[in-house]
Design a protein around this motif. Structure first.
Motif, short mmCIF file in Angstrom:
data_model
loop_
_atom_site.label_atom_id
_atom_site.label_comp_id
_atom_site.label_asym_id
_atom_site.label_seq_id
_atom_site.Cartn_x
_atom_site.Cartn_y
_atom_site.Cartn_z
N ARG A 66 42.81 -39.79 108.79
CA ARG A 66 43.85 -40.20 109.74
C ARG A 66 45.20 -40.34 109.05
N ARG A 67 45.21 -40.99 107.90
CA ARG A 67 46.46 -41.16 107.16
C ARG A 67 47.07 -39.81 106.79
N ALA A 68 46.24 -38.88 106.33
CA ALA A 68 46.73 -37.55 105.95
C ALA A 68 47.31 -36.82 107.16
N VAL A 69 46.65 -36.93 108.31
CA VAL A 69 47.14 -36.28 109.53
C VAL A 69 48.48 -36.86 109.95
N VAL A 70 48.60 -38.17 109.94
CA VAL A 70 49.86 -38.83 110.33
C VAL A 70 50.98 -38.43 109.37
N GLU A 71 50.70 -38.47 108.07
CA GLU A 71 51.72 -38.12 107.08
C GLU A 71 52.16 -36.67 107.17
N SER A 72 51.29 -35.80 107.66
CA SER A 72 51.62 -34.37 107.77
C SER A 72 52.55 -34.07 108.94
N GLY A 73 52.66 -35.02 109.88
CA GLY A 73 53.48 -34.78 111.06
C GLY A 73 52.78 -33.98 112.15
N THR A 74 51.51 -33.68 111.96
CA THR A 74 50.76 -32.88 112.92
C THR A 74 50.74 -33.48 114.32
N PRO A 75 50.59 -34.80 114.49
CA PRO A 75 50.56 -35.32 115.86
C PRO A 75 51.80 -34.92 116.68
N GLU A 76 52.96 -35.07 116.12
CA GLU A 76 54.19 -34.71 116.83
C GLU A 76 54.26 -33.20 117.07
N ASP A 77 53.74 -32.41 116.13
CA ASP A 77 53.76 -30.95 116.27
C ASP A 77 52.98 -30.46 117.48
N VAL A 78 51.94 -31.22 117.89
CA VAL A 78 51.12 -30.80 119.03
C VAL A 78 51.43 -31.61 120.30
N GLY A 79 52.51 -32.39 120.26
CA GLY A 79 52.97 -33.08 121.45
C GLY A 79 52.54 -34.52 121.61
N ILE A 80 51.92 -35.11 120.60
CA ILE A 80 51.56 -36.52 120.68
C ILE A 80 52.83 -37.33 120.38
N PRO A 81 53.22 -38.23 121.28
CA PRO A 81 54.44 -39.01 121.04
C PRO A 81 54.36 -39.80 119.73
N SER A 82 55.47 -39.88 119.04
CA SER A 82 55.55 -40.62 117.79
C SER A 82 55.11 -42.07 118.03
N GLY A 83 54.33 -42.59 117.11
CA GLY A 83 53.87 -43.97 117.21
C GLY A 83 52.59 -44.16 118.01
N THR A 84 52.06 -43.09 118.60
CA THR A 84 50.81 -43.20 119.34
C THR A 84 49.69 -43.57 118.37
N PRO A 85 48.94 -44.64 118.68
CA PRO A 85 47.83 -44.99 117.78
C PRO A 85 46.75 -43.90 117.77
N LEU A 86 46.27 -43.59 116.60
CA LEU A 86 45.16 -42.65 116.41
C LEU A 86 44.01 -43.44 115.82
N PHE A 87 42.89 -43.50 116.54
CA PHE A 87 41.74 -44.23 116.04
C PHE A 87 40.59 -43.26 115.83
N PRO A 88 40.09 -43.14 114.59
CA PRO A 88 39.03 -42.17 114.30
C PRO A 88 37.71 -42.53 114.98
N VAL A 89 37.14 -41.58 115.70
CA VAL A 89 35.81 -41.75 116.30
C VAL A 89 34.81 -40.77 115.69
N ALA A 90 35.31 -39.82 114.90
CA ALA A 90 34.42 -38.86 114.23
C ALA A 90 35.14 -38.24 113.05
N VAL A 91 34.36 -37.80 112.07
CA VAL A 91 34.91 -37.10 110.90
C VAL A 91 33.80 -36.25 110.32
N ASN A 92 34.19 -35.12 109.71
CA ASN A 92 33.16 -34.36 109.01
C ASN A 92 33.08 -34.87 107.57
N ARG A 93 32.05 -34.46 106.89
CA ARG A 93 31.77 -35.03 105.55
C ARG A 93 32.87 -34.74 104.53
N ASP A 94 33.55 -33.60 104.63
CA ASP A 94 34.58 -33.29 103.62
C ASP A 94 35.99 -33.71 104.06
N ARG A 95 36.08 -34.47 105.15
CA ARG A 95 37.36 -35.02 105.64
C ARG A 95 38.38 -33.95 105.98
#
Length: 142
Positions: A62-91
């Motif tokens: 989650r931290r890596a995704v937020v730091e990359s700016g990807t959420p804003e790139d796909v239209g998620i408003p800045s500051g939207t909380p992202l809560f992990p519900v799943a992850v693969n083993r290699d992150r």
């Protein structure tokens, strides 16, 4: 692997931790099984948030995704909380619960390895894990 259901107190604590209300399907899922393995991603349960649990990997992703700016790139408003519900083993892939404050109907976002998929509910995510042709998720919120 199916786990015993999450206890009501653990579920309430996890929802507080998420800083948003749980999507109804995710809440129902956790009340049936506290996490699930056997897919390309591990569906996290309350028990995964214990120290040393798999949620630490999900939080790192989650931290890596937020730091990359990807959420804003796909239209998620800045500051939207992202809560992990799943992850693969290699992150490299994860699914996040999002609450855009009514901006969009979608509540779950699957991202990683170049993918960006939005789902209205957790049932759609489960269907997609079983059969990718079961629904047609949006790739951006814009």
């Amino acid at each position: 692997m199916i786990h015993p259901p999450a206890e009501a107190e653990a579920l309430a604590a996890l929802e507080r931790r998420s800083a948003q209300s749980f999507e109804a399907g995710y809440r129902e899922f956790l009340s049936l099984t506290d996490g699930l393995e056997g897919f390309s991603v591990v569906l996290l349960g309350c028990h995964d948030w214990a120290p040393g649990g798999l949620a630490e990997a999900a939080e790192g992703f989650r931290r890596a995704v937020v730091e990359s700016g990807t959420p804003e790139d796909v239209g998620i408003p800045s500051g939207t909380p992202l809560f992990p519900v799943a992850v693969n083993r290699d992150r490299s892939q994860g699914i996040f619960l999002i609450d855009t404050g009514g901006f969009a109907e979608e509540r779950l976002w699957w991202t990683g390895e170049g993918d960006s998929l939005f789902f209205e509910g957790f049932a759609e995510v489960l269907g997609y894990l079983v059969d990718v042709d079961s629904c047609d998720p949006r790739e951006t919120l814009e």
